[in-house]
Design an enzyme around this catalytic site. Structure first.
Site, short mmCIF file in Angstrom:
data_model
loop_
_atom_site.label_atom_id
_atom_site.label_comp_id
_atom_site.label_asym_id
_atom_site.label_seq_id
_atom_site.Cartn_x
_atom_site.Cartn_y
_atom_site.Cartn_z
N ASP A 67 0.83 -1.20 0.00
CA ASP A 67 0.00 0.00 0.00
C ASP A 67 0.87 1.25 0.00
OD1 ASP A 67 -2.61 1.49 0.50
OD2 ASP A 67 -1.52 1.98 2.33
N GLU A 139 -1.91 -5.49 -3.58
CA GLU A 139 -0.99 -4.74 -2.72
C GLU A 139 0.08 -5.66 -2.14
OE1 GLU A 139 -3.76 -1.12 -0.97
OE2 GLU A 139 -3.81 -3.07 0.04
#
Length: 245
Positions: A67, A139
């Site tokens: 992220d 992610e």
């Protein structure tokens, strides 16, 4: 290309299958992982790890790292790709790309769901098709690739995906209905509701007047030759009045 995975004769069958799945994915995506266990972990959902008798790591820490890496890469890409774009729009573009639903689009394109390891219950309820789970897996894969190969390799991998999403994201961030919806969501207000106030003219030349309402308050009005264009005009009026356009 990723070298063929050479299994260990002492490795349990299930663990062997997981490593082979990660190896196949790395070859398909043309990613050369020197530490294939990172990719294996990125593809391991918590529900699967919880069902194993041994100590199996899930992908949540890699998701956290990925992220942060994506935030930086997308921000840098947008900065260089749109040199005339103001800071506010750059922020909107980055936010639109790193949203889970857009990351899920990337994950589906890469067919990450086919390589994901889920617990029996999660698998039975279609977890490999859900946006939230797919976006998080994307992610985690980015986090694994960053740890294994560094930022440059991640940028080269992500850049074509960003280019493929460019036009749809540009449309989204400049769409007044989307802007108003996101603003209301951020303010923890009700979802904007559009209602037709009047419909005038003959069938071949209809004109609609529409109001947009948030929390039972009219925040904008618009006219158009279809309900869609009238709603867009009402949303645009609202964003100007609210100072978010």
């Amino acid at each position: 290309m990723c070298p063929e995975f050479q299994g260990d004769d002492s490795m349990p069958d299930q663990e062997m299958r997981i490593f082979e799945s990660a190896s196949a994915l790395s070859r398909r995506l043309n990613l050369s992982f020197s530490n294939l266990s990172l990719l294996t972990r990125a593809l391991t959902h918590r529900s699967y790890a919880n069902e194993q008798s041994g100590e199996v790591e899930d992908n949540e820490r890699l998701e956290f790292l990925g992220d942060a890496v994506l935030d930086f890469i997308v921000g840098e890409w947008a900065y260089h790709r749109f040199p005339e774009m103001p800071e506010g729009d750059l922020t909107k573009m980055r936010s639109a790309i790193v949203r889970n639903d857009q990351l899920a689009v990337f994950a589906r394109h890469l067919k990450l769901g086919d390589a994901l390891h889920l617990g029996r219950g999660e698998f039975a309820t279609g977890g490999s098709h859900r946006n939230g789970l797919l976006g998080s897996t994307f992610e985690a894969v980015i986090g694994a690739l960053y740890l294994d190969s560094g930022l440059g390799v991640v940028e080269a991998f992500v850049s074509p995906l960003l280019e493929s999403a460019r036009e749809s994201v540009l449309t989204k961030i400049h769409d007044p209905k989307n802007q108003l919806h996101e603003w209301a969501q951020a303010q923890k207000m009700s979802t904007p509701h559009y209602r037709t106030v009047t419909m005038m003219g003959p069938d071949h030349a209809r004109e609609f007047e529409v109001e947009v309402v948030i929390d039972e308050r009219v925040v904008g009005k618009g006219m158009g030759t279809s309900k869609h264009t009238a709603q867009q005009a009402a949303a645009s009026d609202a964003t100007k009045k609210l100072g978010i356009g």
